[in-house]
Design an enzyme around this catalytic site. Structure first.
Site, PDB file in Angstrom:
ATOM      1  CD  GLU A 206       5.665  -7.797  -0.605  1.00  0.00           C
ATOM      2  OE1 GLU A 206       5.119  -7.290  -1.600  1.00  0.00           O
ATOM      3  OE2 GLU A 206       5.037  -8.220   0.375  1.00  0.00           O
ATOM      4  CE  LYS A 338      -1.406 -10.710   1.968  1.00  0.00           C
ATOM      5  NZ  LYS A 338      -1.210  -9.769   3.097  1.00  0.00           N
TER       6      LYS A 338
HETATM    7  P1  PGA Z   1       2.754  -9.427   4.598  1.00  0.00           P
HETATM    8  O1  PGA Z   1       2.028  -8.181   3.967  1.00  0.00           O
HETATM    9  O2  PGA Z   1       4.081  -8.909   5.066  1.00  0.00           O
HETATM   10  O3  PGA Z   1       1.905  -9.777   5.814  1.00  0.00           O
HETATM   11  O4  PGA Z   1       2.833 -10.510   3.620  1.00  0.00           O
HETATM   12  C1  PGA Z   1       1.691  -8.036   2.655  1.00  0.00           C
HETATM   13  C2  PGA Z   1       0.481  -7.146   2.544  1.00  0.00           C
HETATM   14  O5  PGA Z   1       0.145  -6.421   3.500  1.00  0.00           O
HETATM   15  O6  PGA Z   1      -0.198  -7.160   1.531  1.00  0.00           O
HETATM   16 ZN    ZN Z   2      -1.751  -5.641   2.641  1.00  0.00          ZN
END
Ligand code: PGA
Ligand code: ZN
Length: 436
Positions: A206, A338
């Site tokens: 990220e 999400k």
């Molecule tokens: P992810 O994790 O890799 O599943 O997008 C992001 C998170 O845990 O906030």
């Molecule tokens: Zn998370």
């Protein structure tokens, strides 16, 4: 047929920020107007999430999405052609009904997310307004307080450190643009400090620095130093936020910290986190315990009452029912939202509405696998979520979102409102002071 009648839904394969295939969907209207969305992809997923439909063939390590695209181009387009794109809820319910599995495995959570968001974009475009405005429906909006990663770990950095996200929240900022400027200085300062200490190994998924720390706590100390080096006051200008992502290394009440070569039980884990909150200016912790450790969640949230935002990500998986249960339990006081955990815009909104009813903090969030799609920024603004988590302050799939926030802020004019510390689900301690 009206100008907002759907003519066609089209899927195509594009590539995400990890170079993996993902699905992009165009919803085309009879008027020629179009809405477009790209599904993101997680790497540290909760077991209650909608699952992505992947081909499982040899191509691209089994990750290809040709089946998902075929679902869009045939059955979904046949079902949605002729429908009014403004009817988001009815369309989302139809998608849910067509899929008819609890985890959206038939059509794919990725397929439904891209279609649902593209429907929202097309509806906004048909009205000639940006998505945030379409979602706000005339209500006043507030720019979200950003939560920005400085160090990446866990599943996003080869488990180099156990904790997944070491983030800052610019709680002393007055505007969204001011908040980003503060974080830019912190990110730069952290990079300088890391380079000087020989502790940097590139960037994680990220965009946060991929750190070579000897302990998880080293990262906290470095973060405080970076805030200071940026000329800011830790705890009043910028505070710390963590995503422990504990499901990645904990199960049955036991937590294995590989970096430190030790295993903690749930009480030991809680003690460590409480000590960190006592010692460092931490205002928010996400997934402090594994998703199967309900007792630990409840005890910790009680112990931290009035001091900390406790966010459920893998624990709640953007599900209104889970948020409701957590509110009854007092197992946390905030939810990460999400869209692809839920699978549709309507279900994501339902989780947000439930959280708001419970007095929870609400954070709209990206995934670790992202793209140039900026829809989540519009959801955060249009729904007045108050907080936005996008990853770090590097890599264009992240910066596209922060920059979109700046454009929205500018379009709102000089009187745009920014969510500060007050969006957190507890009150700022009098001693902390602050510039707001
Ligand atoms: P992810 O994790 O890799 O599943 O997008 C992001 C998170 O845990 O906030
Ligand atoms: Zn998370």
């Amino acid at each position: 047929m009206t100008t907002s009648t759907i003519r066609r839904v089209r899927g195509r394969r594009v590539w995400d920020s990890r170079g993996r295939p993902t699905i992009e969907v165009d919803v085309e209207l009879a008027s020629g107007v179009r809405g477009r969305a790209i599904a993101p992809a997680g790497a540290s997923r909760g077991s209650g999430e909608a699952v992505d439909l992947r081909d499982g063939t040899e191509r691209f390590g089994g990750q290809d999405v040709m089946m998902a695209i075929a679902h869009v181009n045939k059955p979904i387009t046949m079902r949605l052609a002729g429908r009014d794109v403004q009817d988001q809820q009815a369309i989302d319910y139809e998608l849910i009904e067509m899929d008819a599995t609890p985890e959206k495995s038939k059509l794919g959570g990725n397929t439904l997310t891209a279609v649902s968001l593209a429907v929202a974009q097309a509806a906004a475009a048909a009205n000639g307004v940006p998505l945030w405005k379409h979602l706000a429906q005339g209500r006043e909006v507030t720019l979200p307080l950003p939560e920005i990663q400085i160090f990446g770990g866990g599943a996003h950095a080869g488990q180099r450190v156990d904790i997944q996200d070491f983030m800052v929240m610019p709680i002393g900022a007055w505007t969204f643009s001011d908040a980003l400027a503060m974080v830019a200085e912190i990110y730069r300062a952290a990079g300088d400090l890391m380079r000087d200490a020989g502790k940097i190994a590139g960037v994680a998924d990220e965009g946060g620095y991929w750190p070579l720390f000897a302990s998880n706590e080293d990262a906290l100390e470095m973060l405080v130093r970076a805030i200071e080096k940026a000329g800011l006051r830790p705890g009043s200008d910028a505070a710390i936020s963590l995503d422990i992502a504990a499901s990645q290394f904990g199960r049955d009440g036991r937590y294995r910290l590989a970096l430190e070569g030790r295993e903690l039980d749930r009480d030991g884990m809680a003690e460590m986190l409480v000590r960190w909150v006592d010692r460092y200016p931490i205002v928010s912790i996400e997934d402090p315990f594994a998703e199967d450790d309900r007792i630990a969640w409840i005890a910790f949230t009680k112990a931290m009452a009035g001091r900390l935002q406790v966010i459920g990500d893998d624990y709640l998986t953007t599900s209104a029912e889970r948020v409701e249960a957590a509110a009854v339990d007092h197992a946390c006081n905030a939810v990460l939202l999400k869209p692809n955990q839920a699978g549709t815009v309507t279900e994501t909104k339902a989780a947000l509405d439930m959280a708001r009813k419970a007095g929870f903090g609400t954070i709209v969030s990206a995934r670790s696998g992202e793209s140039e799609d900026t829809a989540i920024v519009h959801l955060a603004v249009g729904w007045n979520a108050g907080q936005l988590k996008v990853g770090s302050f590097a890599r264009s799939e992240r910066m596209a979102k922060w920059n979109e926030g700046l454009r929205i802020e500018e379009s709102l004019g000089p009187h745009s409102q920014f969510a500060g510390f007050d969006v957190l689900p507890f009150r700022r301690p009098a001693a902390a002071g602050g510039t707001r």
